[in-house]
Design an enzyme around this catalytic site. Structure first.
Site, PDB file in Angstrom:
ATOM      1  N   CYS A  24      39.532  36.688  51.879  1.00  0.00           N
ATOM      2  CA  CYS A  24      40.380  37.652  52.592  1.00  0.00           C
ATOM      3  C   CYS A  24      39.993  39.051  52.137  1.00  0.00           C
ATOM      4  CB  CYS A  24      41.864  37.344  52.393  1.00  0.00           C
ATOM      5  SG  CYS A  24      42.437  37.472  50.690  1.00  0.00           S
ATOM      6  N   ASN A  43      42.100  39.374  48.067  1.00  0.00           N
ATOM      7  CA  ASN A  43      42.112  38.184  47.192  1.00  0.00           C
ATOM      8  C   ASN A  43      43.380  38.123  46.339  1.00  0.00           C
ATOM      9  OD1 ASN A  43      40.050  36.704  44.527  1.00  0.00           O
ATOM     10  ND2 ASN A  43      41.053  35.673  46.206  1.00  0.00           N
ATOM     11  N   CYS A  65      46.640  37.746  48.348  1.00  0.00           N
ATOM     12  CA  CYS A  65      47.674  37.142  49.204  1.00  0.00           C
ATOM     13  C   CYS A  65      47.166  35.868  49.884  1.00  0.00           C
ATOM     14  CB  CYS A  65      48.168  38.127  50.259  1.00  0.00           C
ATOM     15  SG  CYS A  65      48.919  39.630  49.581  1.00  0.00           S
ATOM     16  N   ARG A  66      46.334  36.025  50.912  1.00  0.00           N
ATOM     17  CA  ARG A  66      45.957  34.869  51.730  1.00  0.00           C
ATOM     18  C   ARG A  66      44.975  33.914  51.070  1.00  0.00           C
ATOM     19  NH1 ARG A  66      44.241  38.549  56.600  1.00  0.00           N
ATOM     20  NH2 ARG A  66      43.741  39.811  54.763  1.00  0.00           N
ATOM     21  N   SER A  67      43.844  34.455  50.575  1.00  0.00           N
ATOM     22  CA  SER A  67      42.822  33.520  50.069  1.00  0.00           C
ATOM     23  C   SER A  67      43.230  32.782  48.780  1.00  0.00           C
ATOM     24  CB  SER A  67      41.446  34.183  49.943  1.00  0.00           C
ATOM     25  OG  SER A  67      41.436  35.217  49.000  1.00  0.00           O
ATOM     26  N   ASP A  97      47.419  39.564  57.858  1.00  0.00           N
ATOM     27  CA  ASP A  97      47.589  40.146  56.521  1.00  0.00           C
ATOM     28  C   ASP A  97      49.076  40.373  56.237  1.00  0.00           C
ATOM     29  OD1 ASP A  97      47.628  41.722  54.282  1.00  0.00           O
ATOM     30  OD2 ASP A  97      46.206  43.212  55.036  1.00  0.00           O
TER      31      ASP A  97
HETATM   32  P1  4NP Z   1      44.972  39.759  51.232  1.00  0.00           P
HETATM   33  O1  4NP Z   1      46.074  40.915  51.451  1.00  0.00           O
HETATM   34  O2  4NP Z   1      43.709  40.269  51.875  1.00  0.00           O
HETATM   35  O3  4NP Z   1      45.546  38.591  51.943  1.00  0.00           O
HETATM   36  O4  4NP Z   1      44.842  39.567  49.746  1.00  0.00           O
HETATM   37  C1  4NP Z   1      45.893  42.231  51.026  1.00  0.00           C
HETATM   38  C2  4NP Z   1      46.052  42.554  49.702  1.00  0.00           C
HETATM   39  C3  4NP Z   1      45.923  43.869  49.281  1.00  0.00           C
HETATM   40  C4  4NP Z   1      45.627  44.853  50.217  1.00  0.00           C
HETATM   41  C5  4NP Z   1      45.450  44.520  51.548  1.00  0.00           C
HETATM   42  C6  4NP Z   1      45.579  43.208  51.952  1.00  0.00           C
HETATM   43  N1  4NP Z   1      45.524  46.221  49.798  1.00  0.00           N
HETATM   44  O5  4NP Z   1      45.455  47.102  50.658  1.00  0.00           O
HETATM   45  O6  4NP Z   1      45.511  46.464  48.568  1.00  0.00           O
END
Ligand code: 4NP
Length: 157
Positions: free
Chosen positions: A7, A10, A12-14, A123
Site C-alpha cells: 500500500c 505500510n 493501514c492496509r498492507s 485508503d
Molecule cells: P496505507 O494508509 O497506505 O493503507 O498504510 C496510509 C498511511 C499513511 C498515509 C497515507 C495512507 N500518510 O499519508 O502518511
C-alpha cells in the site's frame, strides 16, 4: 511461494492484509509453504508500527498486527516474491514504475482475488473506524480467493 502486500504507507492496509492472510494460511495448513510480507511504496513510515486503528480493528477479530513494522518497496522484492499485490491503482502504478524488466513476479490488484477485478481497497488513513472495518472485510474476501489460488498451484506443483 512468496506473497507481498503493498500500500502507500505500510501502516493501514498492507499490514492488515499481511496479518489476516497469515492467520488464514495458518488455518488452511499452508503456513509452511507460503511466506508473507508487506511494504509501502512511500518511505513515510519506515520502522513504524501499524496505525492504532488498524491494530484495534484486527485485534477485535483475533489478528495481532502490533509487532509489524513499516518498510518501503525495493527492487529486490521483484526477485523474491511470486505475487506483489497492490491495494489501489496508485500503488499499482508505483509498483510497475519500479519493476525491473526481468521480474517474474505476478503484479496486480489484491481485490482481483475476490472476483472484483479493477476494484481498489480505499485508503482509510483520513477516515474513521468504519473505514478500517470495511478495509478489513475486503481483505478477508480477497484473502480467501488467494488461498484458493495458492492451494491449486501447490497441489499441481
Ligand atoms: P496505507 O494508509 O497506505 O493503507 O498504510 C496510509 C498511511 C499513511 C498515509 C497515507 C495512507 N500518510 O499519508 O502518511
Amino acid at each position: 511461494m512468496r506473497v507481498l502486500f503493498v500500500c502507500l504507507g505500510n501502516i493501514c492496509r498492507s499490514p492488515t492484509a499481511e496479518g489476516v492472510f497469515r492467520s488464514r494460511l495458518d488455518k488452511a495448513g499452508l503456513a509452511q509453504q507460503v511466506e508473507v510480507d508487506s511494504c509501502g511504496t512511500s518511505d513515510w513510515h519506515i520502522g513504524d508500527p501499524p496505525d492504532s486503528r488498524a491494530i484495534a480493528a484486527a485485534k477485535s477479530r483475533g489478528v495481532d498486527l502490533s509487532q509489524l513494522r513499516g518498510r518501503q518497496l525495493e527492487e529486490e522484492d521483484f526477485r523474491r516474491f511470486d505475487y506483489i499485490l497492490a491495494m489501489d491503482h496508485m500503488n499499482l502504478e508505483n509498483i510497475e514504475a519500479l519493476r525491473p524488466r526481468d521480474s517474474q513476479s505476478q503484479v496486480g490488484l489484491f481485490m482481483a482475488f475476490a472476483g472484483r477485478s479493477g476494484e481498489a481497497i480505499p485508503d482509510p488513513y483520513t477516515g474513521d473506524e468504519k473505514h478500517f472495518e470495511k478495509v478489513f472485510e475486503m481483505i478477508e474476501a480477497a484473502s480467501d480467493g488467494l488461498i484458493e489460488e495458492l492451494r491449486r498451484r501447490l497441489d499441481t506443483a
